[in-house]
Design a protein around this motif. Structure first.
Motif, short mmCIF file in Angstrom:
data_model
loop_
_atom_site.label_atom_id
_atom_site.label_comp_id
_atom_site.label_asym_id
_atom_site.label_seq_id
_atom_site.Cartn_x
_atom_site.Cartn_y
_atom_site.Cartn_z
N LEU A 183 34.67 40.74 33.02
CA LEU A 183 35.57 40.26 34.07
C LEU A 183 36.80 41.15 34.17
O LEU A 183 37.19 41.58 35.25
CB LEU A 183 35.98 38.81 33.79
CG LEU A 183 34.84 37.79 33.85
CD1 LEU A 183 35.34 36.40 33.44
CD2 LEU A 183 34.25 37.73 35.25
N LEU A 188 38.98 40.61 37.25
CA LEU A 188 38.76 39.17 37.43
C LEU A 188 39.29 38.46 36.18
O LEU A 188 39.24 39.01 35.09
CB LEU A 188 37.26 38.89 37.61
CG LEU A 188 36.64 39.44 38.90
CD1 LEU A 188 35.13 39.54 38.77
CD2 LEU A 188 37.01 38.56 40.09
N HIS A 228 21.29 42.94 37.22
CA HIS A 228 22.17 42.85 36.05
C HIS A 228 22.06 44.11 35.18
O HIS A 228 23.05 44.63 34.69
CB HIS A 228 21.83 41.60 35.23
CG HIS A 228 22.28 40.34 35.89
ND1 HIS A 228 21.88 39.10 35.47
CD2 HIS A 228 23.12 40.12 36.94
CE1 HIS A 228 22.44 38.17 36.24
NE2 HIS A 228 23.19 38.76 37.13
N LEU A 231 24.09 46.82 36.66
CA LEU A 231 25.53 46.62 36.46
C LEU A 231 25.95 47.01 35.04
O LEU A 231 27.09 47.40 34.80
CB LEU A 231 25.92 45.16 36.72
CG LEU A 231 25.92 44.69 38.17
CD1 LEU A 231 26.13 43.18 38.25
CD2 LEU A 231 27.02 45.40 38.97
N GLY B 157 32.54 41.56 43.30
CA GLY B 157 33.16 40.72 42.27
C GLY B 157 32.24 39.57 41.88
O GLY B 157 32.12 39.21 40.71
N LYS B 159 29.01 39.46 41.95
CA LYS B 159 27.91 39.95 41.08
C LYS B 159 28.37 40.02 39.62
O LYS B 159 27.61 39.68 38.71
CB LYS B 159 27.48 41.36 41.53
CG LYS B 159 26.48 41.35 42.65
CD LYS B 159 26.09 42.80 43.00
CE LYS B 159 25.66 42.89 44.46
NZ LYS B 159 25.64 44.28 44.95
N ILE B 160 29.59 40.49 39.43
CA ILE B 160 30.12 40.57 38.06
C ILE B 160 30.30 39.17 37.48
O ILE B 160 29.94 38.91 36.33
CB ILE B 160 31.47 41.33 38.06
CG1 ILE B 160 31.27 42.79 38.49
CG2 ILE B 160 32.15 41.25 36.69
CD1 ILE B 160 30.51 43.65 37.51
N LEU B 161 30.83 38.26 38.28
CA LEU B 161 30.99 36.87 37.82
C LEU B 161 29.64 36.29 37.41
O LEU B 161 29.53 35.60 36.39
CB LEU B 161 31.58 36.00 38.93
CG LEU B 161 33.10 36.05 39.10
CD1 LEU B 161 33.48 35.29 40.37
CD2 LEU B 161 33.79 35.41 37.89
N LEU B 163 26.97 37.86 36.43
CA LEU B 163 26.52 38.50 35.19
C LEU B 163 27.30 37.95 34.00
O LEU B 163 26.73 37.63 32.95
CB LEU B 163 26.69 40.02 35.29
CG LEU B 163 26.39 40.83 34.03
CD1 LEU B 163 24.94 40.64 33.59
CD2 LEU B 163 26.66 42.32 34.29
#
Lengths: 256, 256
Positions: A183, A188, A228, A231, B157, B159-161, B163
């Motif tokens: 995050l 984030l 995933h 990423l 963002g 997508k990151i959350l 994951l």
């Protein structure tokens, strides 16, 4: 009871405070580091010592709450006083004490402790093991003064509990830290994911984890897992963890 | 607002209930399976349908809460009605809808849902993204009627959350299930370890996980880790997970 605490770490601090609150007299707190001994001793109105030669023999029990590999040497020193000696370690057998004295037991709190975080000790599962039926009875009485969850567990069972605790506590906490890294690397807030952490644990309190497993792996959602993986391509360590755990979930028995 | 729910799974069920409780009118619930549509529709006083040809055009918004790979085909069907279309998926971009219509947005609840487990939706972080400033404003208003934690997050963002949620929820839950297996294989109750799970999550709510990491790996306690490896020798999968996570913890940045 008159109790001497050997150690001043997280476990010693919480057990010492719980016993003091239950009305026991904490005679002394020992630490190699006088300052650490003094901090805990001050809170539980005991005498701090940093030399085992200064042990007050007028005690009923020594609770040895130090690093696992330091236990044998300390136990050997304490046998001189011919008092009950307990350790608080999940991964250490009772035999580590009984090699030196039969006046032995284990007092293992199955919880994660941080000095600065208060918790309700009444909820902490306390696993006891005595070298004799008489000692076990004594330990049950002592344990019942600070916890509502007292279990009799032998050394083999305790090893399993300790290992299970790594899976239920140490590893999840590490995974939380990975989530935080992901995050923050992307501007984030970790705060966004805290309600999810709380609810995931809450589910495990109310049901069996295998029956409430969610996420792409349990659905075998290959396309999401591929996203995933992409990423994570800049981080081989996270990628490996993702792979191993996802494969485990894909193969897991969902019946719980 | 007049809202149509497309889907009847865990997310559809909880979002539908929250919107209904907030005073919105749920017009219809669609599911390929009429029985599933009927169950959710009954609870939120809507009409169940199992055929998209039966969609009631008198609605303000379609909330598409179905499996990720089913979203494009459903969105394509719904564009006919020229109403706002939202999906609720973490791993799916807004573009998946804007390819078909500009009247598009995302309404992603960052939480783990099980139909049968109630939760307080006000605490659920709701991540919104609109195809225009006007739609984003509309989504913020709608989201604020059911959650106190509304975040504007773009598709990258999100997508990151999503994951991070796998690391913070799906993986920890799987590790809980391993702990349960270990305990039950040794005639120990899962209940013994539930307070530990609760406290571990509670710590992450109050502090940053990297700063409260405990366990043998963070101490680099080689002898305890060797004991654990031996206990796991009959289970290569568990052993591999133990190894990968322990190595990660040994190398972790403890500053948090």
């Amino acid at each position: 009871m008159r109790i001497t605490i050997i150690g001043s770490g997280n476990v010693a601090t919480h057990i010492g405070a719980a016993l003091k609150n239950a009305g026991h007299r904490i005679v002394q707190v020992y630490s190699r580091d006088m300052q650490n001994a003094a901090i805990l001793a001050y809170h539980i109105k005991a005498e701090p010592i940093d030399d085992l030669n200064n042990v007050d023999p007028d005690t009923d029990v020594f609770i040895v709450s130090v690093k696992d590999d330091a236990i044998p040497a300390i136990v050997q020193r304490l046998t001189f006083y011919q008092k009950l000696i307990l350790h608080t370690s999940g991964a250490t057998s009772l035999q580590t004490i009984t090699e030196h004295t039969a006046n032995a037991g284990v007092f293992y709190p199955l919880q994660t402790f941080t000095k600065t975080k208060e918790l309700n000790f009444w909820d902490v599962p306390l696993c006891i093991e005595g070298a004799s039926a008489e000692i076990t009875k004594q330990l049950r009485e002592l344990a019942s003064t600070i916890s509502n969850n007292v279990y009799e567990v032998d050394s083999d069972g305790r090893k399993i509990l300790h290992l299970a605790a790594v899976f239920a506590c140490n590893f999840p906490n590490y995974l939380y830290s990975i989530a935080q890294n992901l995050l923050e690397q992307n501007q984030l807030e970790f705060n966004m994911i805290r309600p999810l952490i709380a609810e995931t644990a809450d589910k495990a309190l109310q049901s069996f984890p295998a029956t409430v497993q969610t996420g792409p792996a349990v659905r075998n959602d290959v396309s999401t897992m591929d996203k995933h993986r992409q990423l994570l391509s800049g981080n081989p360590m996270m990628q490996q963890i993702y792979e191993v755990l996802s494969q485990g979930i894909i193969k897991m028995d969902k019946k719980g």
